[in-house]
Design an enzyme around this catalytic site. Structure first.
Site, PDB file in Angstrom:
ATOM      1  CB  THR A  15      43.563  21.810  26.104  1.00  0.00           C
ATOM      2  OG1 THR A  15      43.590  20.572  25.390  1.00  0.00           O
ATOM      3  CG2 THR A  15      42.659  21.685  27.321  1.00  0.00           C
ATOM      4  CG  ASP A  16      47.789  25.020  24.883  1.00  0.00           C
ATOM      5  OD1 ASP A  16      47.888  24.013  25.620  1.00  0.00           O
ATOM      6  OD2 ASP A  16      48.221  26.136  25.218  1.00  0.00           O
ATOM      7  CB  ALA A  17      50.301  21.261  21.887  1.00  0.00           C
TER       8      ALA A  17
END
Length: 150
Positions: free
Chosen positions: A21-23
């Site tokens: 995942t991203d942030a």
């Protein structure tokens, strides 16, 4: 659930981890390609063929071209179902149609098509898919598979 011809549809189950995942906790777009790559590998394994064994026999499968369309985001901890259906079977290549769905609600998250070429491990030049493997793919697919002549 069985398809009309009695062939069980193939789907690889996987989980979204933090590293995917991203942030914001949403799967980074390129990771869908990884999920689909794993499903293609597991599809081969489901047919009784391991990539490592094929490589030891001088045969590799390489992605020639890829197309992906994104519909909805997957998030951290989602369980995914990733299909890997062969829709075209040629002498030295296969075309896969793949979908990534969230297992909990069957929502389509991403779909794509991948042209995968069979090449020799020694020279990376096109090589015919072994007859037994071609037959295994042909026998395991749902109706509508396009099979090119020898």
């Amino acid at each position: 659930m069985r398809a009309q011809n009695g062939v069980q549809p193939f789907a690889h189950r996987c989980r979204v981890y933090y590293e995917d995942t991203d942030a914001g906790g949403i799967v980074y777009y390129v990771n869908y390609l990884k999920f689909m790559e794993r499903a293609r590998t597991e599809r081969l394994r489901d047919l009784g063929y391991a990539q490592s064994t094929l490589a030891g026999e001088g045969l590799l499968f390489v992605v020639h071209s890829a197309e992906a369309r994104y519909h909805a985001p997957a998030r951290l901890d989602d369980e995914l179902l990733v299909s890997a259906d062969v829709i075209e079977l040629n002498r030295a290549s296969l075309r896969f149609r793949q979908q990534v769905r969230r297992a909990a609600d069957d929502v389509l998250l991403c779909e794509g098509q991948f042209l995968v070429a069979c090449v020799g491990a020694d020279n990376l030049k096109p090589r015919a898919i072994p007859r037994e493997l071609r037959d295994a793919f042909a026998a395991s697919q749902v109706p509508g598979l396009s099979v090119a002549g020898e």
